[in-house]
Design a protein around this motif. Structure first.
Motif, PDB file in Angstrom:
ATOM      1  N   ASP A 155      11.680  20.840 -10.926  1.00 38.90           N
ATOM      2  CA  ASP A 155      12.667  19.995 -11.611  1.00 38.90           C
ATOM      3  C   ASP A 155      13.739  19.463 -10.669  1.00 38.90           C
ATOM      4  O   ASP A 155      14.492  18.559 -11.038  1.00 38.90           O
ATOM      5  CB  ASP A 155      13.351  20.800 -12.721  1.00 38.90           C
ATOM      6  CG  ASP A 155      12.365  21.266 -13.770  1.00 38.90           C
ATOM      7  OD1 ASP A 155      12.228  20.587 -14.794  1.00 38.90           O
ATOM      8  OD2 ASP A 155      11.721  22.308 -13.547  1.00 38.90           O
ATOM      9  N   TYR A 156      13.838  20.013  -9.465  1.00 38.41           N
ATOM     10  CA  TYR A 156      14.929  19.651  -8.564  1.00 38.41           C
ATOM     11  C   TYR A 156      14.343  19.226  -7.212  1.00 38.41           C
ATOM     12  O   TYR A 156      13.337  18.559  -7.180  1.00 38.41           O
ATOM     13  CB  TYR A 156      15.911  20.823  -8.460  1.00 38.41           C
ATOM     14  CG  TYR A 156      16.238  21.391  -9.825  1.00 38.41           C
ATOM     15  CD1 TYR A 156      17.015  20.658 -10.730  1.00 38.41           C
ATOM     16  CD2 TYR A 156      15.732  22.620 -10.234  1.00 38.41           C
ATOM     17  CE1 TYR A 156      17.283  21.145 -12.001  1.00 38.41           C
ATOM     18  CE2 TYR A 156      16.002  23.117 -11.505  1.00 38.41           C
ATOM     19  CZ  TYR A 156      16.762  22.375 -12.393  1.00 38.41           C
ATOM     20  OH  TYR A 156      17.021  22.845 -13.645  1.00 38.41           O
ATOM     21  N   GLN A 196       6.438  13.702  -9.926  1.00 42.69           N
ATOM     22  CA  GLN A 196       7.562  14.190 -10.720  1.00 42.69           C
ATOM     23  C   GLN A 196       8.820  13.437 -10.329  1.00 42.69           C
ATOM     24  O   GLN A 196       9.040  13.126  -9.161  1.00 42.69           O
ATOM     25  CB  GLN A 196       7.733  15.696 -10.470  1.00 42.69           C
ATOM     26  CG  GLN A 196       8.806  16.359 -11.317  1.00 42.69           C
ATOM     27  CD  GLN A 196      10.176  16.321 -10.684  1.00 42.69           C
ATOM     28  OE1 GLN A 196      10.300  16.226  -9.462  1.00 42.69           O
ATOM     29  NE2 GLN A 196      11.213  16.394 -11.498  1.00 42.69           N
ATOM     30  N   ARG A 220      16.999  19.878 -17.192  1.00 42.78           N
ATOM     31  CA  ARG A 220      17.542  18.616 -16.671  1.00 42.78           C
ATOM     32  C   ARG A 220      18.892  18.878 -16.007  1.00 42.78           C
ATOM     33  O   ARG A 220      19.804  19.430 -16.610  1.00 42.78           O
ATOM     34  CB  ARG A 220      17.679  17.608 -17.790  1.00 42.78           C
ATOM     35  CG  ARG A 220      18.081  16.206 -17.350  1.00 42.78           C
ATOM     36  CD  ARG A 220      17.888  15.226 -18.497  1.00 42.78           C
ATOM     37  NE  ARG A 220      18.325  13.884 -18.127  1.00 42.78           N
ATOM     38  CZ  ARG A 220      19.493  13.360 -18.478  1.00 42.78           C
ATOM     39  NH1 ARG A 220      20.334  14.073 -19.212  1.00 42.78           N
ATOM     40  NH2 ARG A 220      19.807  12.137 -18.130  1.00 42.78           N
ATOM     41  N   ASP A 234       6.892  14.500 -15.338  1.00 39.52           N
ATOM     42  CA  ASP A 234       6.013  15.188 -14.410  1.00 39.52           C
ATOM     43  C   ASP A 234       4.843  14.290 -14.060  1.00 39.52           C
ATOM     44  O   ASP A 234       4.551  13.311 -14.763  1.00 39.52           O
ATOM     45  CB  ASP A 234       5.489  16.491 -15.017  1.00 39.52           C
ATOM     46  CG  ASP A 234       6.572  17.544 -15.155  1.00 39.52           C
ATOM     47  OD1 ASP A 234       7.415  17.622 -14.244  1.00 39.52           O
ATOM     48  OD2 ASP A 234       6.575  18.271 -16.165  1.00 39.52           O
ATOM     49  N   ASP A 259      15.195  10.090 -18.391  1.00 42.42           N
ATOM     50  CA  ASP A 259      14.206  11.130 -18.688  1.00 42.42           C
ATOM     51  C   ASP A 259      13.615  11.707 -17.402  1.00 42.42           C
ATOM     52  O   ASP A 259      13.377  10.986 -16.424  1.00 42.42           O
ATOM     53  CB  ASP A 259      13.059  10.564 -19.532  1.00 42.42           C
ATOM     54  CG  ASP A 259      13.434  10.397 -20.996  1.00 42.42           C
ATOM     55  OD1 ASP A 259      14.530  10.854 -21.376  1.00 42.42           O
ATOM     56  OD2 ASP A 259      12.635   9.803 -21.744  1.00 42.42           O
ATOM     57  N   SER A 260      13.345  13.000 -17.421  1.00 50.59           N
ATOM     58  CA  SER A 260      12.593  13.644 -16.336  1.00 50.59           C
ATOM     59  C   SER A 260      11.120  13.651 -16.725  1.00 50.59           C
ATOM     60  O   SER A 260      10.780  13.954 -17.877  1.00 50.59           O
ATOM     61  CB  SER A 260      13.079  15.084 -16.125  1.00 50.59           C
ATOM     62  OG  SER A 260      14.411  15.093 -15.677  1.00 50.59           O
ATOM     63  N   ASP A 292      10.741  24.443 -18.051  1.00 54.80           N
ATOM     64  CA  ASP A 292      12.064  24.086 -18.555  1.00 54.80           C
ATOM     65  C   ASP A 292      12.269  24.522 -19.999  1.00 54.80           C
ATOM     66  O   ASP A 292      13.256  24.186 -20.632  1.00 54.80           O
ATOM     67  CB  ASP A 292      12.296  22.570 -18.443  1.00 54.80           C
ATOM     68  CG  ASP A 292      11.293  21.787 -19.265  1.00 54.80           C
ATOM     69  OD1 ASP A 292      10.363  22.412 -19.810  1.00 54.80           O
ATOM     70  OD2 ASP A 292      11.453  20.556 -19.370  1.00 54.80           O
ATOM     71  N   THR A 301      12.625  11.134 -12.050  1.00 54.44           N
ATOM     72  CA  THR A 301      13.543  10.734 -13.120  1.00 54.44           C
ATOM     73  C   THR A 301      13.429   9.236 -13.343  1.00 54.44           C
ATOM     74  O   THR A 301      13.386   8.457 -12.373  1.00 54.44           O
ATOM     75  CB  THR A 301      14.994  11.093 -12.752  1.00 54.44           C
ATOM     76  OG1 THR A 301      15.083  12.498 -12.521  1.00 54.44           O
ATOM     77  CG2 THR A 301      15.949  10.695 -13.865  1.00 54.44           C
TER      78      THR A 301
END
Length: 617
Positions: free
Chosen positions: A395-396, A556, A55, A608, A605-606, A531, A558
């Motif tokens: 994630d980014y 995916q 994160r 998927d 929260d992240s 992660d 946030t």
């Protein structure tokens, strides 16, 4: 010059900065999250330090972790790249106050002056730089938006003070939309910039996005390096950038460039930055007749950092902008004057994103580069960090690489771009290369008469589907993390200096430990995500009662807000939460009515694609 620079970023921009440092004889330090432990920027750097979990808020945005890494490495400077902490004036101030560490960028004070959009508008207005009709003070009440609309007409843009790239901006088409749009813009501003302050601007109907690259030193020398045209955008996100602009006459080009220099000088600005403008396009003009000096243009914002598309300017001028950043931060003068700047030829940058253009540029949620063979040849540059065999980190942002093509003129540049994109071999990851190849045969783009709204409002989406079917690649599932992973920690000594070294072994049994101690840290056999977690927020292993419904994430992103709680009654179409993906808010709605049985995510929260967010019964 510095001895060692920590690059507070990841991916291709981190490698880009490290390459400039290497040419200046400067050592480099990488920082990485758990998700990026095998990242290309980690491989390239001289040293690398883990700064936290996947994160971003717990790693790349953790200011103390970044500073701790710089101190541990003995770095005497920090370069922020773009994104993450690059435009965070508070972090810049912390670096400035840190003993023995220099911030490679504009001063924190200059960042504050130009980072807040209303303050920047006041600075530019005082420097006689044209600004879009709008407010110069923050707006807090819906009634203020309504009054502005009555005076200037609709549509109106509500913009977050700390926003950029479309994030935190909402367009109001009528008075009926004011309440919802104002609340949404304030919510995005708070979520992304910890600042819910917003302001208003008249929303231009046919704008081009033209920006001017500037560099300035502490002696007061301000040089502009020409303009870039970034009008090809989707949802306010740039996709293709080029320079010089195919739409500007030489006279208009000079007016815009000088306005940028004037505004930056008035702001007491140093280091690199970009002054962005909106230029009113005449959509009915003959492409052979560029926009004349009488054309209206307006200041939009200043990006107080290096930009993704700085490569276009480097291709046109031969000036390494990152090296100029390093020199200025080290107290040296610019290596060039305004008279030295000469633009040669034409350059285009293509963002090679892991997105499916045929599905509204949906970001990929998996993939591994089974084949990665970038193009080469005269006039072709590729900035990247990934290599063949690397797994996609989702994630980014979705950028894999940047392809930059130069030609003696725009015609040659377009032809060379076709050749380079056809050579670009990527298998195992979905990308927008098919979209780029399609655009090189698009009449509006080739003519150079497109506006920032062309992709979203005019381009036939069926053409993107056809391009994807013709040239597209499919994602390869990354199953490499399904194996048992054993981590072993060792202490080694090199030239009298001790280092803690961690090694991973996949598919091997864990090392047994006796009562006398452990020979290494072990991770039990299980599916481990990129992660380092066992599934992340939401997850997909959620029980749903017969007749119930699991509301899942379609991409995916946030979680910005959760709008329901257990026991709530919802109807079909009701919003259960808001998901941010690719800098856009996406309402997640219930497909049918029911009672909320359980909520599996929280704000921040992240998630998927496929993660269960809410269960209805």
């Amino acid at each position: 010059m510095f001895e060692k620079v920590l690059v507070a970023n990841r991916g291709e921009i981190a490698v880009r900065v490290m390459r400039a440092c290497a040419e200046l004889g400067v050592d480099t330090v990488a920082v990485y999250s758990d998700a990026d432990k095998h990242g290309g920027h980690v491989r390239y750097a001289d040293e690398a330090y883990n700064v936290g979990p996947a994160r971003a808020a717990d790693s790349y945005l953790d200011e103390e972790a970044i500073l701790d890494a710089a101190r541990a490495a003995g770095a005497d400077a920090i370069h922020p790249g773009y994104g993450f902490l690059a435009e965070n004036a508070d972090f810049a101030a912390r670096v400035e106050d840190a003993d023995g560490i220099t911030w490679i960028g504009p001063t924190s004070e200059a960042m504050k002056r130009l980072g807040e959009k209303t303050a920047a508008r006041r600075v530019m207005d005082a420097a006689d730089v044209p600004i879009v009709p709008g407010t110069t003070e923050p707006v807090t009440e819906a009634s203020e938006v309504t009054v502005f609309g009555e005076e200037h007409g609709y549509p109106i843009a509500i913009k977050a003070e700390g926003g950029g790239g479309g994030r935190g901006m909402k367009v109001v088409e009528s008075a009926d939309e004011v309440d919802d749009r104002l609340a949404s813009a304030k919510r995005e501003g708070e979520a992304y910039f910890s600042n819910d302050s917003v302001y208003l601007e008249r929303y231009l109907e046919t704008p081009r996005h033209v920006e001017v690259q500037i560099v300035a030193d502490e002696a007061g020398n301000v040089v502009h390096l020409g303009e870039r045209d970034c009008s090809l955008q989707r949802r306010h996100q740039k996709v293709i950038e080029e320079g010089p602009s195919p739409a500007l006459s030489d006279e208009l080009r000079e007016r815009i460039g000088e306005a940028a220099r004037r505004g930056v000088a008035a702001a007491d600005y140093t280091n690199a930055g970009t002054v962005e403008f909106l230029v009113e396009e005449d959509v009915d003009r003959d492409p052979a007749e560029p926009l004349g000096p009488e054309t209206n243009f307006y200041f939009l914002e200043v990006n107080t950092r290096i930009q993704v598309e700085h490569t276009v300017t480097e291709a046109l001028t031969g000036i390494d902008i990152v090296k100029e950043q390093l020199r200025v931060a080290a107290g040296e003068a610019l290596s060039v004057s305004q008279d030295d700047v000469e633009l040669r030829g034409h350059a285009i940058e293509f963002r090679i994103n892991a997105e499916n253009a045929a599905k509204e540029f949906q970001p990929a949620n998996e993939g591994r580069l089974e084949t990665y063979d970038p193009p080469g040849g005269i006039g072709v540059r590729v900035d990247d960090a990934l290599r063949q065999g690397d797994a996609l980190v989702t994630d980014y942002d979705s950028m894999i690489a940047k392809l930059i093509v130069w030609g003696a003129d725009r015609e040659e540049c377009l032809a060379r771009s076709k050749r380079a994109l056809a050579e670009y071999e990527l298998d195992g990851v979905v990308t927008i290369v098919p979209f780029h190849r399609m655009m090189l045969d698009d009449d509006r783009f080739v003519a150079g008469t497109h506006t920032t709204k062309y992709l979203d409002e005019e381009l036939d989406p069926d053409r993107m589907t056809e391009a994807q079917e013709r040239w597209g690649t499919e994602a390869t599932a990354d199953d490499g993390d399904d194996e048992a992973v054993t981590e072993r920690a060792f202490t080694v000594e090199v030239n009298g200096k001790r280092f803690e070294v961690e090694l991973e072994e996949r598919g091997a049994p864990a090392i047994p430990t006796g009562a006398g101690g452990s020979s290494g840290r072990q991770r039990p056999p299980q599916a481990v995500g990129d992660d380092g977690s066992d599934g992340g927020a939401g997850g997909s292993d959620v029980d749903v009662a017969e007749g119930g419904e699991a509301v899942e994430a379609e991409m995916q992103g946030t979680i910005l807000s959760v709008d329901v709680a257990s026991g709530d009654e919802v109807s079909a179409g009701d919003v259960v939460c808001v998901l941010e993906a690719m800098k856009m808010e996406n309402d997640v709605v219930a497909e049918r009515g029911g009672t909320v049985a359980s909520v599996h995510v929280a704000e921040g929260d992240s998630v998927d694609m496929g993660d269960v967010l809410v269960v209805l019964e």
